[in-house]
Write an enzyme that holds these catalytic residues in place. Structure first.
Site, PDB file in Angstrom:
ATOM      1  N   TRP A  10     -20.024  17.906  10.208  1.00 52.76           N
ATOM      2  CA  TRP A  10     -18.903  17.560   9.066  1.00 52.76           C
ATOM      3  C   TRP A  10     -19.244  18.112   7.788  1.00 52.76           C
ATOM      4  CZ3 TRP A  10     -18.645  11.880  10.280  1.00 52.76           C
ATOM      5  CH2 TRP A  10     -18.330  11.296  11.577  1.00 52.76           C
ATOM      6  N   LYS A  32     -14.784  19.136  10.718  1.00 57.44           N
ATOM      7  CA  LYS A  32     -14.763  18.872  11.173  1.00 57.44           C
ATOM      8  C   LYS A  32     -15.409  20.722  12.155  1.00 57.44           C
ATOM      9  CE  LYS A  32     -14.446  14.481  13.240  1.00 57.44           C
ATOM     10  NZ  LYS A  32     -12.948  14.430  12.636  1.00 57.44           N
ATOM     11  N   GLU A  72      -6.119  -3.150  -0.629  1.00 55.64           N
ATOM     12  CA  GLU A  72      -6.616  -4.047   0.573  1.00 55.64           C
ATOM     13  C   GLU A  72      -7.871  -4.921  -0.452  1.00 55.64           C
ATOM     14  OE1 GLU A  72      -5.268  -1.020   3.798  1.00 55.64           O
ATOM     15  OE2 GLU A  72      -5.825  -0.735   1.518  1.00 55.64           O
ATOM     16  N   THR A 128       0.624  -1.315   0.126  1.00 54.14           N
ATOM     17  CA  THR A 128       0.126  -0.005  -0.064  1.00 54.14           C
ATOM     18  C   THR A 128       0.788   1.489   0.269  1.00 54.14           C
ATOM     19  OG1 THR A 128      -0.060   0.405   2.300  1.00 54.14           O
ATOM     20  CG2 THR A 128      -1.746  -0.863   1.118  1.00 54.14           C
TER      21      THR A 128
END
Length: 555
Positions: free
Chosen positions: A451, A446, A336, A189
């Site tokens: 959000w 935030k 993944e 990754t």
């Protein structure tokens, strides 16, 4: 109650799902189909299979056996396609080395994977020369050359050259049967913190990913399809999770395949034109470059279908692509997840929608492909409403997800906490079943107790005709905690010159319509020459946040 298992006839063949099975159909119905590498190599599927056998025999001479890890450092080529098949079909493990990592990271991944054989293209000899004394397990090197390449000065003890290895080897190889759960590939990754983590996939996983994604891509009525009449060219590096698994799908379908080598925009556009390419996949950055390079500005892209992944497809880029005739849509997944989980394909009847609605659908994260179980959950792993507004983390199950991180049990348990793979993506699902990722957990802003989705704000800003690229990050604000800041790359074609206030007012109109919160309107807008990307072309938000940490939020 005990399961009623099927009886196994002693003479019956159980047919393990091995990568070699993917070659049966194309060799039967398309043996003379072409595989092309740039303007240098053109061969049939039958010839490719002969070369796969030759490569297996050549690697056997070098001591490769069941379980040996063979690493590859090459551009996108027919050679890489041969390695995709030959190495795992031997029962060995293919490590696709991310050549865009730093030298130290490349050395780490080779050592961590236990690679014993390294195939390396001429262009990467300086890297290998610099790290060869730090390699702990590599015992033999094979040089990969394009015709006319010259080896730069080095002290690498090569055991041979790729084409010579094949030429001296038999074109017949009896690829064995073995357990379908045998590890086939390893890839590392490209996170922005710590050293890369190894993900791994079995033969069974790769075969099931191929079948399911092939079914999904062939299912739409007309657009956003991949079928036997297409011409395929990857524009996602083949080192990156098997180029999204698409070369395996292209091979099963028996389509013409075109491999571009190193990504040079004008050369890629010429290949699209000269080879009749109709299906590709890439990050948005690559498509943006192709549309705006010298060859791309005048090219006919009306037969081209392009899947955008590795980051959000903005409505601005989608509209620009559609205006050029490109059938563009989103794909979603992770290293993944092998990687494809969803595709933003239209449902029957959607072709009659207004263009704005069609663009919105193409830019969604998409519908899960067959066999993917996808949930949006809160911090207690409870499902949130699929009403298009409730948000939570995306967690998934599918037959092809990595079962852990190589030699990293703690991170593996964290990845699979609660029996689902945690993507770390925040998203919502609408009533039509479309997933919409709104942010990474680490990237969410935030502000004022709400959000704010950086991806949504990026998408809105991208629609301004004067914007080429944009990244939205959170910066500290004494009053609101955080406020969004927009980093903008202007279009340089001379048609529109956009100012900070014009962008602010552009976003404000969406806030006034109720599309986004007032907290999402960036008070700070900075124009930059370029946006930092990761090694696979994603926006490097961590780097951008660190660089612009002291940016005045304008609170």
């Amino acid at each position: 109650m005990q399961s009623d298992l099927t009886e196994l006839t002693p003479s019956a063949y159980t047919y393990p799902l091995l990568i070699k099975r993917l070659l049966h159909t194309p060799l039967m119905h398309a043996p003379n189909q072409e595989v092309v590498y740039r303007d240098r190599v053109r061969m049939t599927y039958s010839k490719v299979y002969e070369r796969i056998a030759q490569l297996a025999n050549g690697l056997t001479k070098l001591g490769v056996e069941m379980g040996t890890t063979v690493a590859v450092m090459d551009w996108d080529s027919h050679r890489y396609l041969e390695c995709y098949f030959a190495v795992p079909m031997m029962g060995a493990v293919l490590q696709t080395v991310n050549v865009r990592l730093s030298q130290a990271e490349i050395a780490y991944t080779l050592n961590h994977a236990g690679a014993e054989i390294l195939l390396v293209h001429t262009d990467f000899l300086p890297v290998v020369e610099a790290i060869k004394d730090k390699l702990e397990s590599v015992r033999q090197f094979v040089w990969i050359s394009d015709e006319g390449d010259e080896r730069s000065p080095h002290t690498i003890p090569f055991s041979g050259e790729y084409e010579g290895l094949l030429a001296s080897s038999s074109s017949s190889y009896d690829f064995p049967d073995f357990d379908e759960n045998t590890r086939a590939t390893t890839f590392y990754t490209t996170g922005t913190t710590g050293m890369p983590k190894g993900v791994y996939f079995s033969h069974r996983q790769l075969v099931l990913h191929t079948i399911s994604v092939m079914a999904a891509l062939s299912s739409p009525e007309s657009e956003q399809r991949f079928h036997r009449g297409d011409v395929y060219m990857p524009l996602t590096p083949m080192f990156h999770v098997h180029a999204w698994g698409m070369p395996y799908i292209a091979t099963v379908l028996g389509v013409k395949q075109v491999y571009p080598g190193r990504y040079i925009p004008d050369q890629i556009v010429k290949l699209v034109r000269d080879e009749g390419v109709t299906f590709s996949h890439c990050v948005g950055t690559i498509l943006h470059m192709l549309l705006n390079c010298a060859e791309g500005k005048e090219a006919d892209f009306s037969e081209w279908k392009v899947v955008i992944g590795g980051g959000a497809l903005t409505q601005g880029l989608a509209r620009a692509a559609l205006d050029r005739g490109i059938d563009v849509f989103t794909g979603y997944g992770m290293s993944e997840t092998c990687p494809i989980l969803t595709l933003a394909q239209s449902k029957p009847g959607y072709a009659s929608l207004e263009i704005e609605d069609q663009v919105a659908i193409r830019c969604k994260t998409g519908l899960p492909v067959p066999l993917v179980e996808l949930r949006i959950v809160d911090e207690n792993m409870q499902d949130v409403a699929q009403d298009g507004s409730a948000s939570g983390e995306v967690v998934v199950r599918a037959p092809w997800l990595t079962q852990g991180y190589l030699k990293n049990p703690d991170a593996s348990e964290q990845l699979w906490e609660g029996g689902y793979l945690h993507t770390q993506d925040i998203a919502r699902i609408d009533r039509a079943g479309y997933l919409q990722v709104t942010d990474r957990i680490k990237d969410v802003i935030k502000s004022g107790g709400e959000w704010v989705s950086s991806l949504e704000v990026e998408g809105l800003i991208s629609q301004h005709p004067g914007v080429a690229e944009v990244a939205v990050i959170g910066v500290k604000d004494e009053k609101w905690g955080e406020r969004p800041a927009a980093l903008v790359v202007r279009k340089m074609d001379g048609t529109v010159f956009v100012s900070e206030e014009e962008i602010r007012q552009h976003v404000l109109t969406f806030s006034e319509k109720g599309t986004i919160s007032k907290y999402a309107v960036p008070q700070t807008i900075k124009f930059v020459d370029a946006l930092e990307k990761t090694s696979v072309g994603k926006l490097n938000k961590k780097w951008l946040r660190e660089k612009f940490a002291e940016t005045d939020s304008g609170g």
